[in-house]
Write a protein that holds these residues in place. Structure first.
Motif, PDB file in Angstrom:
ATOM      1  N   LYS A 125       0.830  -1.209   0.000  1.00  0.00           N
ATOM      2  CA  LYS A 125       0.000   0.000   0.000  1.00  0.00           C
ATOM      3  C   LYS A 125       0.868   1.264   0.000  1.00  0.00           C
ATOM      4  CE  LYS A 125      -3.245   2.273   3.121  1.00  0.00           C
ATOM      5  NZ  LYS A 125      -3.909   2.144   4.415  1.00  0.00           N
ATOM      6  N   LEU A 126       1.904   1.281   0.822  1.00  0.00           N
ATOM      7  CA  LEU A 126       2.780   2.452   0.906  1.00  0.00           C
ATOM      8  C   LEU A 126       3.571   2.640  -0.385  1.00  0.00           C
ATOM      9  CD1 LEU A 126       4.040   2.034   4.579  1.00  0.00           C
ATOM     10  CD2 LEU A 126       2.322   3.656   3.738  1.00  0.00           C
ATOM     11  N   ILE A 127       4.069   1.543  -0.947  1.00  0.00           N
ATOM     12  CA  ILE A 127       4.821   1.637  -2.201  1.00  0.00           C
ATOM     13  C   ILE A 127       3.919   2.135  -3.326  1.00  0.00           C
ATOM     14  CG2 ILE A 127       5.959   0.258  -3.996  1.00  0.00           C
ATOM     15  CD1 ILE A 127       7.279  -1.327  -1.710  1.00  0.00           C
ATOM     16  N   ALA A 128       2.669   1.716  -3.347  1.00  0.00           N
ATOM     17  CA  ALA A 128       1.734   2.201  -4.368  1.00  0.00           C
ATOM     18  C   ALA A 128       1.554   3.708  -4.248  1.00  0.00           C
ATOM     19  CB  ALA A 128       0.390   1.488  -4.234  1.00  0.00           C
ATOM     20  N   ARG A 169       2.584   6.595  -7.012  1.00  0.00           N
ATOM     21  CA  ARG A 169       1.673   7.635  -7.505  1.00  0.00           C
ATOM     22  C   ARG A 169       2.326   9.010  -7.362  1.00  0.00           C
ATOM     23  NH1 ARG A 169      -2.192   4.267  -5.209  1.00  0.00           N
ATOM     24  NH2 ARG A 169      -2.359   5.450  -3.281  1.00  0.00           N
ATOM     25  N   LEU A 170       3.011   9.227  -6.243  1.00  0.00           N
ATOM     26  CA  LEU A 170       3.726  10.488  -6.053  1.00  0.00           C
ATOM     27  C   LEU A 170       4.786  10.678  -7.132  1.00  0.00           C
ATOM     28  CD1 LEU A 170       4.160  10.585  -2.196  1.00  0.00           C
ATOM     29  CD2 LEU A 170       3.381  12.497  -3.586  1.00  0.00           C
ATOM     30  N   LYS A 171       5.513   9.604  -7.401  1.00  0.00           N
ATOM     31  CA  LYS A 171       6.545   9.666  -8.442  1.00  0.00           C
ATOM     32  C   LYS A 171       5.922  10.043  -9.782  1.00  0.00           C
ATOM     33  CE  LYS A 171       9.253   6.149  -8.311  1.00  0.00           C
ATOM     34  NZ  LYS A 171       9.961   4.857  -8.547  1.00  0.00           N
ATOM     35  N   GLY A 172       4.777   9.463 -10.095  1.00  0.00           N
ATOM     36  CA  GLY A 172       4.082   9.793 -11.334  1.00  0.00           C
ATOM     37  C   GLY A 172       3.630  11.239 -11.364  1.00  0.00           C
ATOM     38  N   GLN A 173       3.158  11.725 -10.218  1.00  0.00           N
ATOM     39  CA  GLN A 173       2.745  13.127 -10.153  1.00  0.00           C
ATOM     40  C   GLN A 173       3.937  14.056 -10.370  1.00  0.00           C
ATOM     41  OE1 GLN A 173       0.782  12.722  -6.261  1.00  0.00           O
ATOM     42  NE2 GLN A 173      -1.049  13.577  -7.219  1.00  0.00           N
ATOM     43  N   LEU A 174       5.084  13.733  -9.766  1.00  0.00           N
ATOM     44  CA  LEU A 174       6.285  14.555  -9.949  1.00  0.00           C
ATOM     45  C   LEU A 174       6.745  14.536 -11.398  1.00  0.00           C
ATOM     46  CD1 LEU A 174       8.239  13.653  -6.705  1.00  0.00           C
ATOM     47  CD2 LEU A 174       7.325  15.902  -7.327  1.00  0.00           C
ATOM     48  N   SER A 198      -1.186  19.259  -5.538  1.00  0.00           N
ATOM     49  CA  SER A 198      -1.615  17.863  -5.496  1.00  0.00           C
ATOM     50  C   SER A 198      -0.525  16.971  -4.909  1.00  0.00           C
ATOM     51  CB  SER A 198      -1.989  17.399  -6.909  1.00  0.00           C
ATOM     52  OG  SER A 198      -2.377  16.059  -6.898  1.00  0.00           O
ATOM     53  N   VAL A 199       0.709  17.181  -5.338  1.00  0.00           N
ATOM     54  CA  VAL A 199       1.835  16.404  -4.819  1.00  0.00           C
ATOM     55  C   VAL A 199       2.023  16.684  -3.333  1.00  0.00           C
ATOM     56  CG1 VAL A 199       4.353  16.144  -4.893  1.00  0.00           C
ATOM     57  CG2 VAL A 199       3.036  16.142  -7.005  1.00  0.00           C
ATOM     58  N   ARG A 200       1.943  17.941  -2.969  1.00  0.00           N
ATOM     59  CA  ARG A 200       2.102  18.304  -1.558  1.00  0.00           C
ATOM     60  C   ARG A 200       1.037  17.616  -0.704  1.00  0.00           C
ATOM     61  NH1 ARG A 200       0.933  23.663   1.599  1.00  0.00           N
ATOM     62  NH2 ARG A 200       2.293  23.342   3.381  1.00  0.00           N
ATOM     63  N   GLY A 201      -0.194  17.620  -1.168  1.00  0.00           N
ATOM     64  CA  GLY A 201      -1.270  16.963  -0.440  1.00  0.00           C
ATOM     65  C   GLY A 201      -1.050  15.466  -0.328  1.00  0.00           C
ATOM     66  N   ALA A 202      -0.624  14.850  -1.425  1.00  0.00           N
ATOM     67  CA  ALA A 202      -0.380  13.404  -1.420  1.00  0.00           C
ATOM     68  C   ALA A 202       0.771  13.050  -0.484  1.00  0.00           C
ATOM     69  CB  ALA A 202      -0.093  12.917  -2.834  1.00  0.00           C
ATOM     70  N   LEU A 203       1.827  13.835  -0.496  1.00  0.00           N
ATOM     71  CA  LEU A 203       2.966  13.581   0.376  1.00  0.00           C
ATOM     72  C   LEU A 203       2.581  13.791   1.841  1.00  0.00           C
ATOM     73  CD1 LEU A 203       5.894  12.789   0.674  1.00  0.00           C
ATOM     74  CD2 LEU A 203       6.507  15.187   0.313  1.00  0.00           C
ATOM     75  N   SER A 204       1.810  14.831   2.110  1.00  0.00           N
ATOM     76  CA  SER A 204       1.344  15.077   3.478  1.00  0.00           C
ATOM     77  C   SER A 204       0.467  13.929   3.969  1.00  0.00           C
ATOM     78  CB  SER A 204       0.571  16.396   3.560  1.00  0.00           C
ATOM     79  OG  SER A 204       1.441  17.477   3.353  1.00  0.00           O
ATOM     80  N   GLY A 205      -0.386  13.419   3.099  1.00  0.00           N
ATOM     81  CA  GLY A 205      -1.242  12.298   3.460  1.00  0.00           C
ATOM     82  C   GLY A 205      -0.438  11.044   3.771  1.00  0.00           C
ATOM     83  N   LEU A 206       0.554  10.763   2.955  1.00  0.00           N
ATOM     84  CA  LEU A 206       1.421   9.611   3.186  1.00  0.00           C
ATOM     85  C   LEU A 206       2.190   9.773   4.495  1.00  0.00           C
ATOM     86  CD1 LEU A 206       2.785   6.956   2.313  1.00  0.00           C
ATOM     87  CD2 LEU A 206       4.362   8.346   0.930  1.00  0.00           C
ATOM     88  N   THR A 207       2.724  10.961   4.715  1.00  0.00           N
ATOM     89  CA  THR A 207       3.458  11.237   5.951  1.00  0.00           C
ATOM     90  C   THR A 207       2.561  11.055   7.166  1.00  0.00           C
ATOM     91  OG1 THR A 207       4.889  12.803   4.778  1.00  0.00           O
ATOM     92  CG2 THR A 207       4.829  12.966   7.184  1.00  0.00           C
ATOM     93  N   ALA A 208       1.360  11.592   7.103  1.00  0.00           N
ATOM     94  CA  ALA A 208       0.424  11.474   8.221  1.00  0.00           C
ATOM     95  C   ALA A 208       0.077  10.018   8.498  1.00  0.00           C
ATOM     96  CB  ALA A 208      -0.842  12.275   7.937  1.00  0.00           C
TER      97      ALA A 208
END
Length: 90
Positions: free
Chosen positions: A10-13, A17-22, A44-54
């Motif tokens: 799940k985390l790698i997926a 997705r983040l890599k694709g967004q970048l 969008s990337v910032r939100g996705a990274l923040s979500g993963l971090t959280a």
């Protein structure tokens, strides 16, 4: 077993997705896309990274603080989280 190991797929997926967004941002910049489009993608990337971090932070707190087997492990887990939060807030 670590919570990141149990949720590895799940985390790698999410990372992929983040890599694709970048990569999308890179393509937009190379194509000289409108700045508003680049800004939307950055947000969008910032939100996705923040979500993963959280998610990883929450899992750490649950496993290494709330559900720690001993007071020593609970203290260590809490101290680790303090270090991560300080680094994250810089």
């Amino acid at each position: 077993m670590s919570h990141t190991t149990r949720q590895k797929d799940k985390l790698i997926a999410r990372v992929r997705r983040l890599k694709g967004q970048l990569e999308g941002i890179e393509r937009a910049l190379e194509a000289e896309a409108a700045c508003v489009e680049v800004l939307r993608q950055l947000a969008s990337v910032r939100g996705a990274l923040s979500g993963l971090t959280a998610e990883v932070m929450e899992d750490h707190l649950r496993e290494h603080v709330l559900e720690a087997a001993t007071d020593k492990e609970r203290h260590e887990g809490g101290e680790e989280m303090i270090e991560v939060i300080r680094a994250y807030m810089k």
